[in-house]
Design an enzyme around this catalytic site. Sequence first.
Site, PDB file in Angstrom:
ATOM      1  CE1 TYR A   1      -4.098   1.557  -0.378  1.00 61.29           C
ATOM      2  CE2 TYR A   1      -3.494   2.843   1.557  1.00 61.29           C
ATOM      3  CZ  TYR A   1      -4.328   2.616   0.478  1.00 61.29           C
ATOM      4  OH  TYR A   1      -5.396   3.456   0.241  1.00 61.29           O
TER       5      TYR A   1
ATOM      6  CE  LYS B   1      -7.245   6.310   0.206  1.00 60.37           C
ATOM      7  NZ  LYS B   1      -8.269   7.076  -0.541  1.00 60.37           N
TER       8      LYS B   1
HETATM    9  P1  NAD Z   1     -12.479   3.062  -8.595  1.00 59.92           P
HETATM   10  O1  NAD Z   1     -11.350   2.791  -9.526  1.00 59.92           O
HETATM   11  O2  NAD Z   1     -13.811   2.602  -8.995  1.00 59.92           O
HETATM   12  O3  NAD Z   1     -12.550   4.620  -8.268  1.00 59.92           O
HETATM   13  C1  NAD Z   1     -11.415   5.445  -8.233  1.00 59.92           C
HETATM   14  C2  NAD Z   1     -11.805   6.735  -8.906  1.00 59.92           C
HETATM   15  O4  NAD Z   1     -10.745   7.675  -8.855  1.00 59.92           O
HETATM   16  C3  NAD Z   1     -12.153   6.543 -10.405  1.00 59.92           C
HETATM   17  O5  NAD Z   1     -13.444   7.007 -10.639  1.00 59.92           O
HETATM   18  C4  NAD Z   1     -11.124   7.368 -11.110  1.00 59.92           C
HETATM   19  O6  NAD Z   1     -11.622   7.961 -12.297  1.00 59.92           O
HETATM   20  C5  NAD Z   1     -10.834   8.412 -10.051  1.00 59.92           C
HETATM   21  N1  NAD Z   1      -9.588   9.155 -10.305  1.00 59.92           N
HETATM   22  C6  NAD Z   1      -8.297   8.725 -10.257  1.00 59.92           C
HETATM   23  N2  NAD Z   1      -7.468   9.714 -10.612  1.00 59.92           N
HETATM   24  C7  NAD Z   1      -8.231  10.786 -10.892  1.00 59.92           C
HETATM   25  C8  NAD Z   1      -7.971  12.124 -11.345  1.00 59.92           C
HETATM   26  N3  NAD Z   1      -6.725  12.553 -11.600  1.00 59.92           N
HETATM   27  N4  NAD Z   1      -9.027  12.969 -11.518  1.00 59.92           N
HETATM   28  C9  NAD Z   1     -10.291  12.549 -11.296  1.00 59.92           C
HETATM   29  N5  NAD Z   1     -10.603  11.313 -10.871  1.00 59.92           N
HETATM   30  C10 NAD Z   1      -9.587  10.448 -10.683  1.00 59.92           C
HETATM   31  O7  NAD Z   1     -12.027   2.446  -7.191  1.00 59.92           O
HETATM   32  P2  NAD Z   1     -12.680   2.560  -5.727  1.00 59.92           P
HETATM   33  O8  NAD Z   1     -12.129   1.407  -4.991  1.00 59.92           O
HETATM   34  O9  NAD Z   1     -14.130   2.779  -5.818  1.00 59.92           O
HETATM   35  O10 NAD Z   1     -11.972   3.860  -5.147  1.00 59.92           O
HETATM   36  C11 NAD Z   1     -12.674   4.963  -4.607  1.00 59.92           C
HETATM   37  C12 NAD Z   1     -12.046   5.438  -3.308  1.00 59.92           C
HETATM   38  O11 NAD Z   1     -12.210   4.430  -2.326  1.00 59.92           O
HETATM   39  C13 NAD Z   1     -10.553   5.721  -3.389  1.00 59.92           C
HETATM   40  O12 NAD Z   1     -10.249   6.863  -2.619  1.00 59.92           O
HETATM   41  C14 NAD Z   1      -9.952   4.494  -2.730  1.00 59.92           C
HETATM   42  O13 NAD Z   1      -8.701   4.792  -2.175  1.00 59.92           O
HETATM   43  C15 NAD Z   1     -10.989   4.236  -1.660  1.00 59.92           C
HETATM   44  N6  NAD Z   1     -10.968   2.896  -1.051  1.00 59.92           N
HETATM   45  C16 NAD Z   1     -11.006   1.777  -1.830  1.00 59.92           C
HETATM   46  C17 NAD Z   1     -11.000   0.525  -1.227  1.00 59.92           C
HETATM   47  C18 NAD Z   1     -10.999  -0.739  -2.049  1.00 59.92           C
HETATM   48  O14 NAD Z   1     -10.562  -1.782  -1.541  1.00 59.92           O
HETATM   49  N7  NAD Z   1     -11.477  -0.731  -3.268  1.00 59.92           N
HETATM   50  C19 NAD Z   1     -10.946   0.421   0.182  1.00 59.92           C
HETATM   51  C20 NAD Z   1     -10.938   1.589   0.938  1.00 59.92           C
HETATM   52  C21 NAD Z   1     -10.944   2.825   0.311  1.00 59.92           C
HETATM   53  O1  0WE Z   2      -6.876   2.934  -2.062  1.00 65.86           O
HETATM   54  C1  0WE Z   2      -6.926   1.861  -2.635  1.00 65.86           C
HETATM   55  C2  0WE Z   2      -6.494   1.721  -4.067  1.00 65.86           C
HETATM   56  C3  0WE Z   2      -5.615   2.832  -4.466  1.00 65.86           C
HETATM   57  C4  0WE Z   2      -4.936   2.751  -5.797  1.00 65.86           C
HETATM   58  C5  0WE Z   2      -4.970   1.687  -6.690  1.00 65.86           C
HETATM   59  C6  0WE Z   2      -4.285   1.763  -7.882  1.00 65.86           C
HETATM   60  C7  0WE Z   2      -4.224   0.621  -8.865  1.00 65.86           C
HETATM   61  C8  0WE Z   2      -3.928   1.084 -10.266  1.00 65.86           C
HETATM   62  C9  0WE Z   2      -4.203   3.863  -6.120  1.00 65.86           C
HETATM   63  N1  0WE Z   2      -3.520   3.939  -7.271  1.00 65.86           N
HETATM   64  C10 0WE Z   2      -3.548   2.927  -8.144  1.00 65.86           C
HETATM   65  N2  0WE Z   2      -2.818   3.056  -9.303  1.00 65.86           N
HETATM   66  C11 0WE Z   2      -2.895   2.183 -10.323  1.00 65.86           C
HETATM   67  O2  0WE Z   2      -2.182   2.321 -11.321  1.00 65.86           O
HETATM   68  N3  0WE Z   2      -7.385   0.780  -1.939  1.00 65.86           N
HETATM   69  C12 0WE Z   2      -7.708   0.924  -0.559  1.00 65.86           C
HETATM   70  C13 0WE Z   2      -7.449  -0.584  -2.537  1.00 65.86           C
HETATM   71  C14 0WE Z   2      -6.157  -1.253  -2.208  1.00 65.86           C
HETATM   72  O3  0WE Z   2      -5.050  -1.003  -2.933  1.00 65.86           O
HETATM   73  C15 0WE Z   2      -4.010  -1.727  -2.354  1.00 65.86           C
HETATM   74  C16 0WE Z   2      -4.511  -2.427  -1.254  1.00 65.86           C
HETATM   75  C17 0WE Z   2      -5.885  -2.116  -1.151  1.00 65.86           C
HETATM   76  C18 0WE Z   2      -6.824  -2.602  -0.117  1.00 65.86           C
HETATM   77  C19 0WE Z   2      -2.688  -1.787  -2.709  1.00 65.86           C
HETATM   78  C20 0WE Z   2      -1.828  -2.607  -1.964  1.00 65.86           C
HETATM   79  C21 0WE Z   2      -2.297  -3.306  -0.865  1.00 65.86           C
HETATM   80  C22 0WE Z   2      -3.636  -3.224  -0.503  1.00 65.86           C
END
Ligand code: NAD
Ligand code: 0WE
Length: 267
Positions: free
Chosen positions: A157, A164
Amino acid sequence: MGMLTGKRALIVGVASKHSIAYGIAEAFHREGAELAFTYQGEKLKERVEKMAAEWGSDICLPCDVTSDDEIDAVFSELEKRWGHMDILIHSVGYAPAHELDGDYLSVTTREGFRMAHDISAYSFVALAKGAKPLMKDRQGSMLTLTYHGSQQTLPNYNVMGLAKASLEASVRYLAGSCGGEGIRVNSISAGPIRTLAASGIKSFRRMLKKNAERAPLGRNITIEEVGNTAAFLCSDLASGITAQNIYVDAGFNTCAMSMAEMEDPAE
Ligand code: NAD
Ligand code: 0WE
């Protein structure tokens, strides 16, 4: 009457039906909110417009959060279309892929650090600047998405954990900055969910399994569950809650080791 009837919400971060922001939009629509969306670039335009239409929304605006001009354009358009708004959802995170693959000190770069913090943390401040004047004195609510990697380390991460941590501190400062206008600012710390942002991550499947094993509920969480919590936090039912981080992670963050992990027959 829904929990959000009469409220207008801007949702930033829908990319697919798996997006956390999609789960939030579903819950908000069900609870009676009027919705507007942004999308990250032309590639996502059509897809987001189609989803917006299903929720009865025809406000879909381009917004790359690294561009102050695009952010300004979003709020000028919302001022024209709505005049005022009640809710801002920030569901955006990004770091260059190579920063999320390997040893922290080996893979972290100045440029990757900058981008992760700009897109994942500063962008909430930038959007809040634009939204605040439209949200004044109407029990408004801002909400962002975070992850427990800000508090405890885990493999890969890396720099996202720092971004974050910054985002979570920013929630507290924003709550102080916006409280005078009656605007609440909170975050949801979601457990891992398979979304586009998770799809590039090595051994995410394994992580999901480990999480379910340790979590008191014995399972992972869904975007519907995050959506429902978001609906509560942005509703007037949560009028006393601000500057908080609410975990929607099946309890994982509180548990150092579970009985299920002790009983793994493979080890
Ligand atoms: P997702 O890929 O569906 O959403 C990520 C969004 O970020 C996308 O809509 C993408 O277009 C947008 N984005 C990235 N760079 C951008 C930029 N320069 N300008 C505008 N938009 C941009 O994935 P998600 O998991 O729904 O992620 C949403 C949020 O939830 C993130 O902040 C992520 O860190 C957080 N989150 C995700 C998880 C997980 O496990 N999926 C867990 C906890 C928190
Ligand atoms: O916040 C996130 C995802 C964030 C994320 C994911 C990507 C993948 C593609 C940010 N940047 C990128 N860039 C890319 O090019 N999460 C909370 C989901 C997540 O991501 C991990 C996790 C978890 C959970 C990465 C490593 C370990 C655990």
